[in-house]
Design a protein around this motif. Structure first.
Motif, PDB file in Angstrom:
ATOM      1  N   ILE A  78      34.167  26.423  47.906  1.00 58.79           N
ATOM      2  CA  ILE A  78      34.408  27.280  49.069  1.00 58.79           C
ATOM      3  C   ILE A  78      33.892  28.672  48.728  1.00 58.79           C
ATOM      4  O   ILE A  78      34.226  29.217  47.670  1.00 58.79           O
ATOM      5  N   ALA A  79      33.097  29.257  49.606  1.00 60.53           N
ATOM      6  CA  ALA A  79      32.572  30.602  49.383  1.00 60.53           C
ATOM      7  C   ALA A  79      32.975  31.506  50.542  1.00 60.53           C
ATOM      8  O   ALA A  79      32.835  31.130  51.708  1.00 60.53           O
ATOM      9  N   LEU A  80      33.503  32.688  50.196  1.00 58.48           N
ATOM     10  CA  LEU A  80      33.866  33.687  51.195  1.00 58.48           C
ATOM     11  C   LEU A  80      32.811  34.779  51.200  1.00 58.48           C
ATOM     12  O   LEU A  80      32.439  35.301  50.146  1.00 58.48           O
ATOM     13  N   SER A  81      32.352  35.143  52.377  1.00 52.79           N
ATOM     14  CA  SER A  81      31.380  36.222  52.508  1.00 52.79           C
ATOM     15  C   SER A  81      31.993  37.551  52.116  1.00 52.79           C
ATOM     16  O   SER A  81      33.217  37.714  52.096  1.00 52.79           O
ATOM     17  N   ALA A  82      31.150  38.521  51.840  1.00 48.66           N
ATOM     18  CA  ALA A  82      31.588  39.857  51.451  1.00 48.66           C
ATOM     19  C   ALA A  82      32.329  40.562  52.582  1.00 48.66           C
ATOM     20  O   ALA A  82      32.030  40.366  53.756  1.00 48.66           O
ATOM     21  N   GLY A  83      33.328  41.362  52.216  1.00 49.70           N
ATOM     22  CA  GLY A  83      34.009  42.234  53.159  1.00 49.70           C
ATOM     23  C   GLY A  83      35.058  41.586  54.037  1.00 49.70           C
ATOM     24  O   GLY A  83      35.536  42.207  54.985  1.00 49.70           O
ATOM     25  N   PHE A 103      34.657  31.045  45.504  1.00 53.57           N
ATOM     26  CA  PHE A 103      33.904  32.261  45.190  1.00 53.57           C
ATOM     27  C   PHE A 103      34.135  33.288  46.292  1.00 53.57           C
ATOM     28  O   PHE A 103      33.887  33.021  47.464  1.00 53.57           O
ATOM     29  N   VAL A 104      34.649  34.470  45.907  1.00 55.15           N
ATOM     30  CA  VAL A 104      34.835  35.575  46.846  1.00 55.15           C
ATOM     31  C   VAL A 104      33.746  36.598  46.535  1.00 55.15           C
ATOM     32  O   VAL A 104      33.771  37.255  45.496  1.00 55.15           O
ATOM     33  N   ASN A 107      29.014  41.712  47.287  1.00 53.44           N
ATOM     34  CA  ASN A 107      27.734  42.185  47.815  1.00 53.44           C
ATOM     35  C   ASN A 107      27.853  43.592  48.399  1.00 53.44           C
ATOM     36  O   ASN A 107      27.349  43.884  49.476  1.00 53.44           O
ATOM     37  N   GLY A 108      28.600  44.437  47.704  1.00 54.29           N
ATOM     38  CA  GLY A 108      28.743  45.831  48.118  1.00 54.29           C
ATOM     39  C   GLY A 108      29.878  46.101  49.085  1.00 54.29           C
ATOM     40  O   GLY A 108      30.147  47.240  49.418  1.00 54.29           O
ATOM     41  N   ALA A 109      30.560  45.076  49.587  1.00 52.30           N
ATOM     42  CA  ALA A 109      31.654  45.266  50.544  1.00 52.30           C
ATOM     43  C   ALA A 109      32.895  44.546  50.012  1.00 52.30           C
ATOM     44  O   ALA A 109      32.928  43.328  49.934  1.00 52.30           O
ATOM     45  N   SER A 110      33.899  45.291  49.647  1.00 59.32           N
ATOM     46  CA  SER A 110      35.103  44.737  49.041  1.00 59.32           C
ATOM     47  C   SER A 110      35.909  43.892  50.027  1.00 59.32           C
ATOM     48  O   SER A 110      36.081  44.248  51.185  1.00 59.32           O
ATOM     49  N   SER A 111      36.378  42.732  49.549  1.00 63.07           N
ATOM     50  CA  SER A 111      37.271  41.882  50.343  1.00 63.07           C
ATOM     51  C   SER A 111      38.719  42.259  50.034  1.00 63.07           C
ATOM     52  O   SER A 111      39.001  42.792  48.967  1.00 63.07           O
ATOM     53  N   SER A 112      39.646  41.963  50.949  1.00 62.99           N
ATOM     54  CA  SER A 112      41.047  42.286  50.707  1.00 62.99           C
ATOM     55  C   SER A 112      41.959  41.246  51.337  1.00 62.99           C
ATOM     56  O   SER A 112      41.562  40.520  52.249  1.00 62.99           O
ATOM     57  N   GLY A 128      37.050  28.058  38.032  1.00 62.88           N
ATOM     58  CA  GLY A 128      37.820  27.664  39.207  1.00 62.88           C
ATOM     59  C   GLY A 128      37.735  28.686  40.320  1.00 62.88           C
ATOM     60  O   GLY A 128      37.453  28.357  41.466  1.00 62.88           O
ATOM     61  N   ILE A 129      37.993  29.967  39.983  1.00 61.23           N
ATOM     62  CA  ILE A 129      37.991  31.036  40.979  1.00 61.23           C
ATOM     63  C   ILE A 129      37.165  32.196  40.445  1.00 61.23           C
ATOM     64  O   ILE A 129      37.286  32.569  39.278  1.00 61.23           O
ATOM     65  N   SER A 130      36.362  32.784  41.314  1.00 58.78           N
ATOM     66  CA  SER A 130      35.577  33.952  40.939  1.00 58.78           C
ATOM     67  C   SER A 130      35.726  35.011  42.029  1.00 58.78           C
ATOM     68  O   SER A 130      35.342  34.787  43.176  1.00 58.78           O
ATOM     69  N   PHE A 131      36.349  36.143  41.662  1.00 62.61           N
ATOM     70  CA  PHE A 131      36.489  37.269  42.587  1.00 62.61           C
ATOM     71  C   PHE A 131      35.502  38.349  42.190  1.00 62.61           C
ATOM     72  O   PHE A 131      35.456  38.743  41.027  1.00 62.61           O
ATOM     73  N   GLU A 132      34.740  38.838  43.133  1.00 61.20           N
ATOM     74  CA  GLU A 132      33.897  40.001  42.901  1.00 61.20           C
ATOM     75  C   GLU A 132      34.407  41.129  43.779  1.00 61.20           C
ATOM     76  O   GLU A 132      34.296  41.061  44.994  1.00 61.20           O
ATOM     77  N   ASP A 133      35.022  42.123  43.173  1.00 61.14           N
ATOM     78  CA  ASP A 133      35.446  43.324  43.879  1.00 61.14           C
ATOM     79  C   ASP A 133      36.399  43.031  45.043  1.00 61.14           C
ATOM     80  O   ASP A 133      36.221  43.520  46.149  1.00 61.14           O
ATOM     81  N   ALA A 134      37.403  42.195  44.810  1.00 63.14           N
ATOM     82  CA  ALA A 134      38.386  41.882  45.847  1.00 63.14           C
ATOM     83  C   ALA A 134      39.655  42.695  45.599  1.00 63.14           C
ATOM     84  O   ALA A 134      40.149  42.763  44.480  1.00 63.14           O
ATOM     85  N   ALA A 135      40.178  43.322  46.644  1.00 58.69           N
ATOM     86  CA  ALA A 135      41.412  44.091  46.546  1.00 58.69           C
ATOM     87  C   ALA A 135      42.567  43.255  47.081  1.00 58.69           C
ATOM     88  O   ALA A 135      42.432  42.554  48.073  1.00 58.69           O
ATOM     89  N   ALA A 136      43.689  43.298  46.407  1.00 63.94           N
ATOM     90  CA  ALA A 136      44.917  42.623  46.841  1.00 63.94           C
ATOM     91  C   ALA A 136      44.740  41.120  46.973  1.00 63.94           C
ATOM     92  O   ALA A 136      45.159  40.507  47.937  1.00 63.94           O
ATOM     93  N   ALA A 137      44.114  40.511  45.983  1.00 66.54           N
ATOM     94  CA  ALA A 137      44.030  39.060  45.951  1.00 66.54           C
ATOM     95  C   ALA A 137      45.341  38.527  45.402  1.00 66.54           C
ATOM     96  O   ALA A 137      45.900  39.079  44.455  1.00 66.54           O
TER      97      ALA A 137
END
Length: 144
Positions: A78-83, A103-104, A107-112, A128-137
């Motif tokens: 499962i992949a979540l787009s940026a932001g 995968f979260v 791409n320059g826009a933080s997810s939350s 298993g899980i990869s967060f890139e710049d996610a806030a409040a995961a």
């Protein structure tokens, strides 16, 4: 909330022409989504089995399994787009993917406000899980 039953995914894949590098299913609108059957997807190129491209989404795997059916490299479960924000993924198994289970992207826009709950990761080759710049995961933990 609107419930969209994803039972048709498993039998639609062989009936449609799926381009290489295209997910089996893409969620583009807010709402509640629940799998009705297991998904086995054999992609022709690196991509994801389910792509979430909208905020305010709950994806309930309903105790079902999402898995890759071939050895194509670089496939995420499962992949979540940026932001994105307010996304919940819960209650199922992701297995046999050649990259990441979930995968979260940033791409320059933080997810939350990303919540992942009651997911079993089985044989995800990268992680298993990869967060890139996610806030409040949130990853609820249970001791056993």
């Amino acid at each position: 909330m609107t419930m969209i039953h994803l039972r048709t995914i498993a039998w639609l894949i062989p009936l449609v022409s799926v381009p290489c590098y295209a997910p089996a299913f893409t969620i583009t609108s807010p709402g509640y989504y629940k799998l009705g059957d297991d998904i086995t997807f054999s992609p022709g190129g690196a991509d994801s089995i389910i792509a979430i491209q909208a905020s305010n989404v709950t994806l309930d795997l309903g105790g079902r399994i999402i898995e890759q059916g071939n050895a194509t490299a670089g496939v995420d479960g499962i992949a979540l787009s940026a932001g994105l924000s307010n996304v919940i993924i819960r209650n199922g198994t992701i297995r046999n993917v050649t990259n990441r289970g979930i995968f979260v992207d940033s791409n320059g826009a933080s997810s939350s406000q990303i919540v992942i709950s009651d997911i079993v990761f089985d044989t995800c080759q990268s992680r298993g899980i990869s967060f890139e710049d996610a806030a409040a995961a949130t990853l609820p933990m249970t001791a056993s």
